[in-house]
Design an enzyme around this catalytic site. Structure first.
Site, PDB file in Angstrom:
ATOM      1  N   ASP A  80      -8.430   1.635   4.488  1.00 10.62           N
ATOM      2  CA  ASP A  80      -8.952   0.308   4.797  1.00 10.62           C
ATOM      3  C   ASP A  80      -9.616  -0.204   3.532  1.00 10.62           C
ATOM      4  O   ASP A  80     -10.403   0.506   2.902  1.00 10.62           O
ATOM      5  CB  ASP A  80      -9.947   0.328   5.966  1.00 10.62           C
ATOM      6  CG  ASP A  80     -10.082  -1.074   6.550  1.00 10.62           C
ATOM      7  OD1 ASP A  80      -9.091  -1.583   7.108  1.00 10.62           O
ATOM      8  OD2 ASP A  80     -11.163  -1.681   6.407  1.00 10.62           O
ATOM      9  N   GLY A 101      -1.803  -9.560  -2.069  1.00 12.24           N
ATOM     10  CA  GLY A 101      -3.131 -10.054  -1.689  1.00 12.24           C
ATOM     11  C   GLY A 101      -3.872 -10.744  -2.834  1.00 12.24           C
ATOM     12  O   GLY A 101      -3.394 -11.727  -3.409  1.00 12.24           O
ATOM     13  N   LYS A 147       0.851  -1.202   0.000  1.00 13.78           N
ATOM     14  CA  LYS A 147       0.000   0.000   0.000  1.00 13.78           C
ATOM     15  C   LYS A 147       0.884   1.248   0.000  1.00 13.78           C
ATOM     16  O   LYS A 147       0.624   2.210  -0.721  1.00 13.78           O
ATOM     17  CB  LYS A 147      -0.850   0.042   1.273  1.00 13.78           C
ATOM     18  CG  LYS A 147      -2.087  -0.798   1.285  1.00 13.78           C
ATOM     19  CD  LYS A 147      -2.888  -0.407   2.554  1.00 13.78           C
ATOM     20  CE  LYS A 147      -4.028  -1.315   2.852  1.00 13.78           C
ATOM     21  NZ  LYS A 147      -4.714  -0.964   4.113  1.00 13.78           N
TER      22      LYS A 147
END
Ligand code: ITT
Length: 198
Positions: free
Chosen positions: A70, A152, A13
């Site tokens: 998030d 991910g 991220k």
């Protein structure tokens, strides 16, 4: 130059966000996941709630404006799960590839490949003000995991209108269309075009 903290323990991220903000007059400070920095429990029931738990926490420790992301994937064949539990879901398998394979098997069994990624960016400006920027990218779960980039769920997600998974794209290609980049574009717009409080 504006100094803003990006409160995240996820190095992918951080890489995406730094790449996205590199051409702006904004200094992004990041933290390293080490013994000196604790992380709050993400006990919220929504992406926004969890994002603001992180941005408020970062603001309180570092006392400078702080944003946090998030995010997660919502998969139609899994009744829009894992959503806010995306990180926990992958961790519940022995390996991440087993988790991805589980999703591929279910989507094939149900013949339902729809999915979307969602990102909430919370920006805590001061003790009483936190604002939100959201991004969504719709797409399909692939037939098999493809690509080595990203992180991910990237190897099994093909954004709508594209032929490749996020993991097959360069960071710039992913950053042109991703959920996180859509939310970040709104954030950049706020920082640069509006009367920024910083
Ligand atoms: P923070 O420290 O920023 O909270 P994190 O990885 O714990 O990092 P989240 O709680 O927001 O972040 O969990 C997001 C999970 O959703 C992440 O670990 C991935 O499994 C998945 N995810 C989110 N965005 C993704 C993306 O762009 N590509 C692939 N998977 C993604």
């Amino acid at each position: 130059m504006q100094k803003i903290l990006f409160f995240s323990s996820n190095k992918n991220k951080i890489k995406e966000i730094k790449n996205k903000l590199k051409n702006y007059n904004i200094k992004i400070i990041t933290i390293k996941k080490n013994k000196e920095v604790s992380f709050p429990t993400e006990s919220g029931l929504s992406f926004n709630e969890n994002a603001s738990i992180k941005s408020n926490f970062g603001f309180k420790i570092y006392k400078i404006p702080c944003f946090a992301d998030d995010s997660g994937i919502c998969i139609s064949a899994l009744k829009n799960m894992p959503g806010i539990a995306s990180k926990k879901f992958l961790k519940s398998f022995k390996t991440e590839s087993e988790g991805l394979q589980y999703i591929l098997d279910i989507t094939k069994k149900k013949m339902d490949f729809d999915a979307y990624f969602y990102s909430s960016i919370a920006f805590t400006i001061n003790n009483t003000k936190t604002i939100f920027f959201n991004g969504i990218v719709k797409g399909l779960i692939s037939q098999k995991p493809l690509g080595l980039g990203g992180f991910g769920y990237d190897p099994i997600f093909i954004p709508r209108g594209k032929k490749n998974t996020f993991a097959e794209m360069t960071i710039e290609e992913k950053n042109n269309i991703s959920h996180r980049s859509i939310a970040i574009n709104k954030f950049i717009n706020y920082l640069t075009k509006t009367a920024s409080p910083l």
